[in-house]
Scaffold this motif. Sequence first.
Motif, short mmCIF file in Angstrom:
data_model
loop_
_atom_site.label_atom_id
_atom_site.label_comp_id
_atom_site.label_asym_id
_atom_site.label_seq_id
_atom_site.Cartn_x
_atom_site.Cartn_y
_atom_site.Cartn_z
N ALA A 101 -9.66 -5.89 -3.26
CA ALA A 101 -9.53 -4.87 -3.80
C ALA A 101 -9.30 -3.84 -2.82
CB ALA A 101 -11.66 -4.07 -3.51
N SER A 124 -4.84 -7.85 -3.08
CA SER A 124 -5.02 -6.04 -3.31
C SER A 124 -3.03 -5.58 -3.76
CB SER A 124 -5.28 -5.49 -2.09
OG SER A 124 -6.55 -5.77 -1.71
N ASN A 126 -2.65 -2.15 -4.29
CA ASN A 126 -1.93 -0.82 -4.30
C ASN A 126 -1.30 -0.89 -3.33
OD1 ASN A 126 -2.60 2.02 -3.09
ND2 ASN A 126 -3.12 2.18 -4.44
#
Length: 373
Positions: A101, A124, A126
């Motif tokens: 995450a 991840s 992002n």
Amino acid sequence: MKNLFLSLILTLPLLAGCTKNNNEIAIGEFDSMTGSDATFGLSSNKGVRLAIDEINAAGGVKGKKLALTAMDDQGKNEEAVSAVTRLVTQTKVVAIIGGVASGRSKASAPVAQSHQIPFVSPASTNPDVTKVGDYVFRICFIDPFQGLVMAKFASENMKMKKVAILRDVKNDYSVGLADVFAQEFKKRGGEIVSDLSYQAGDIDFKAQLTQIRSKNPDTLYIPGYYTEVGLIAQQARQLGIKVPLMGGDGWDSEKLSEIGKEAINGNYFSNHYTTESTDPAVSDFIKKFKAKYNETPDALAALGYDAAKILAAAIERAPNLSGPAIRDEIAKTKDFGGVTGKITLNANRDAVKSAVVIQVDGKNRKFITTISP
Ligand code: PHE
């Protein structure tokens, strides 16, 4: 005598800092092994362990065995921070694999960065995660690309014009992906007819879905994690919303169809790999994974496997086991033939790779198309 005593006291902590055992290299991992996205951590850990077992069976790295310490962050940012702190200061790992995450990676990576311990996220996506610093890497693509993939798929392949977005406002990943999708979809002449939010842990989405239904969208883009997505799919169908639903890699879990049941079938999401690939590296990985765990590996298992192999290769090349030496070698990763594609890390310490669009069919993941950067 006094000097010898003094130097012993000074070197003891340093020796302990190497590894617990001279024949082992300590590697850390942390992820959600429990909590509402537990399959992320459990799958990723299975992939990591498969890779490490293979590496150790083949003689290890620098003639030493890799010793993995995996910690559960329970799906919480503060637990991720404490797991990384413990791995760095107590277990004295030489590097960390971790963080599926994005929110948890972003929260905990600064600890690794400040101790100059390399941190390699398998999954991840992002963009902010690797911006934490030069010790932070990822071996997956980033959301500005993942958002573009589904915007392109919706507008070009599916000829859709109107999209409703439903985002998890407390999740960095979800918010970032929703924003990119909206931007890219509008660029292609599409319209965002509704952009609503929820929070992980919510169980009733009927208010948002009723509002969305009144706008008659061609699809709902839901870049969240599987637990809420499964519930949203069910409630959307109960309210008579029949259009296909779309999302991102956060959908990928065997639990998606357990929660979403029939309602999740036929819907689309972007992902990192397909089990339908004809690449022998992929079929070989699936065979080994099934033999060990008796289940089909999801994308997280594949990414965990690739992350561990990339890290081990970098440690093997590094002149010594210091953080800076290992960091420099990870940064040089180029054309690594992974299960999730050919992996080259760019100047931002991100991987540039293609994505696949998958259609959900119960536990099966039907391959629809590949979209390249
Ligand atoms: N990309 C997601 C995030 O950054 C994590 C994820 C990756 C989930 C792959 C499932 C599969 O939060």
